[in-house]
Scaffold this active site. Structure first.
Site, PDB file in Angstrom:
ATOM      1  N   ASP A 151      -8.024  -2.725  -7.340  1.00 50.13           N
ATOM      2  CA  ASP A 151      -7.524  -2.465  -5.991  1.00 50.13           C
ATOM      3  C   ASP A 151      -8.562  -1.672  -5.185  1.00 50.13           C
ATOM      4  O   ASP A 151      -9.059  -0.638  -5.639  1.00 50.13           O
ATOM      5  CB  ASP A 151      -6.219  -1.664  -6.096  1.00 50.13           C
ATOM      6  CG  ASP A 151      -5.602  -1.425  -4.741  1.00 50.13           C
ATOM      7  OD1 ASP A 151      -4.745  -2.206  -4.341  1.00 50.13           O
ATOM      8  OD2 ASP A 151      -6.003  -0.447  -4.070  1.00 50.13           O
TER       9      ASP A 151
ATOM     10  N   SER B 148       0.838  -1.195   0.000  1.00 52.93           N
ATOM     11  CA  SER B 148       0.000   0.000   0.000  1.00 52.93           C
ATOM     12  C   SER B 148       0.885   1.262   0.000  1.00 52.93           C
ATOM     13  O   SER B 148       1.743   1.382  -0.871  1.00 52.93           O
ATOM     14  CB  SER B 148      -0.953  -0.040   1.204  1.00 52.93           C
ATOM     15  OG  SER B 148      -1.984   0.888   1.034  1.00 52.93           O
TER      16      SER B 148
ATOM     17  N   HIS C  86      -6.860  -5.743  -1.603  1.00 58.21           N
ATOM     18  CA  HIS C  86      -5.824  -4.737  -1.342  1.00 58.21           C
ATOM     19  C   HIS C  86      -4.757  -5.384  -0.462  1.00 58.21           C
ATOM     20  O   HIS C  86      -5.088  -5.986   0.551  1.00 58.21           O
ATOM     21  CB  HIS C  86      -6.430  -3.506  -0.656  1.00 58.21           C
ATOM     22  CG  HIS C  86      -5.444  -2.393  -0.444  1.00 58.21           C
ATOM     23  ND1 HIS C  86      -4.770  -1.787  -1.487  1.00 58.21           N
ATOM     24  CD2 HIS C  86      -4.996  -1.776   0.686  1.00 58.21           C
ATOM     25  CE1 HIS C  86      -3.966  -0.846  -1.002  1.00 58.21           C
ATOM     26  NE2 HIS C  86      -4.080  -0.822   0.307  1.00 58.21           N
TER      27      HIS C  86
END
Length: 389
Positions: free
Chosen positions: A233, A125, A282
């Site tokens: 995502d 991330s 994610h």
């Protein structure tokens, strides 16, 4: 601060940058401090942590890297690992993401990193974007310290964002509603964020925000980087204002989601080493199910192993591609979860697991209409969907 698991017999080091969004002004940094303090301060961090996924020391969970020296660098800088500003009169917060990485490297050199063969800078991330922003700087830092022999590489997970148009435009109020480019624009100024020189030179002064977007910074990088990115995502959809909650998705959203997958696939076509499953999710590399996901029959640990081998081989004889060991793996099917190995989907309200058909129906997917467009019987299309073809 950082967490370290030494592995004395190994000359491989894995440094992991934690993710967790960011904040870009006094108001949303204050809120973050009140609600997510562990991402702003190290005061309440636990004394030890258990490594999972690629940070696990169990060969079953981490077939290729289990024996490496592992370093987990928690994310308390809230600046996508880019800041270089100490607390000042005008800034109540210090943003030192880029400097934290440099300090950790300095300290690890005395703990065995100096004899390393490979240093893999990984992150998920915001940490994945942090890898793109810092991997070359880490290599330069080690060279300047006299350790030219260490091969520095990057592994960026779920940090390859697009600066695309939002599905619905919203004003930039907080991290979640702010369009990606605007949030980063404001952030760089607030954090005194730094981007790599080679990327910076590609853009006009004041346009450094471009370097936070994978497809723009990647061509300027010197170190090899492996990009792992879900085609759909969840964080990207969130900032694009596509909220998949309970209500059926309208056709406009459905088309937007499919288009997002196409755009993302496009930006990855020249990325030598990539793994991009058509799933809605994610982050993956620190999840314990990270070995289960496959693209075209190859799992992520296997693809990383192939990438390691290709870098090793190309160092020896200039040939990179290895037969039967693929490193460019991108799903070509067009909608979320058309890959049967995707992680399970849960209904956001009930927490119940959903199969692909339930999920697509929930997304407002019109089987009749889709079958018509594809020239198929609806039942045949449903069969194809559930088997993931």
């Amino acid at each position: 601060s950082y967490y370290l698991k030494e592995s004395k017999g190994s000359r491989r080091w894995l440094l992991f940058l934690e993710g967790g969004w960011y904040c870009f002004n006094r108001e949303n940094c204050d809120t973050r401090y009140d609600t997510m303090r562990r991402l702003m301060s190290s005061r309440e961090w636990p004394a030890t942590r258990v490594g999972t996924g690629i940070l696990s020391s169990q060969p079953e969970e981490n077939p290729h890297w289990w024996n490496a020296n592992m370093v987990f660098i928690p994310y308390c800088s809230s600046d996508v690992w880019s800041g270089a500003s100490s607390k000042s009169e005008k800034n109540e917060y210090a943003f030192m993401g880029a400097l934290i990485i440099q300090e950790v490297i300095k300290e690890l050199v005395g703990k065995g990193l100096s004899t390393a063969k490979v240093l893999l800078l990984a992150g998920s991330s915001a940490g994945g974007t942090g890898v793109l922003l810092n991997v070359d700087r880490v290599a330069e830092q080690l060279e300047e310290m006299g350790y030219q022999g260490i091969q520095v590489r990057g592994l960026a997970d779920s940090g390859w964002f697009l600066d695309n148009k939002q599905y619905r435009r919203t004003d930039c109020i907080d991290t979640i509603t702010c369009a990606p480019t605007e949030a980063i624009r404001r952030g760089i100024r607030y954090w005194n964020g730094i981007v790599p020189e080679r990327c910076k030179l590609q853009f006009k002064e004041g346009e450094e925000w471009n370097c936070f977007f994978g497809y723009k910074i990647y061509p300027t990088l010197r170190c090899p980087v492996f990009v792992v990115q879900w085609l759909f995502d969840e964080a990207q959809l969130t900032v694009d204002n596509v909220h998949l909650t309970g209500q059926p998705v309208q056709e406009g959203q459905w088309l937007y989601i499919q288009n997002l997958g196409r755009e993302l696939r496009n930006t990855l076509k020249d990325v030598t080493a990539s793994f991009a499953p058509a799933c809605l999710s994610h982050e993956i590399i620190t999840r314990n199910h990270w070995t289960d996901i496959q693209v075209k029959g190859t799992s992520l640990p296997r693809a990383l192993h192939c990438w390691d081998r290709s870098l090793h081989e190309s160092n020896k004889n200039g040939k990179a591609a290895l037969k039967g060991c693929p490193i460019h793996l991108i799903d070509s099917c067009p909608w979320p979860h058309c890959n049967p190995s995707c992680p399970t989907i849960r209904d956001q309200f009930t927490g119940q697991e959903m199969n692909v058909i339930q999920f697509l129906m929930h997304m407002g997917f019109d089987v009749q209409k889709m079958a018509q467009q594809q020239g198929l019987e609806p039942s045949k299309l449903l069969g194809m969907l559930s088997s993931g073809n």
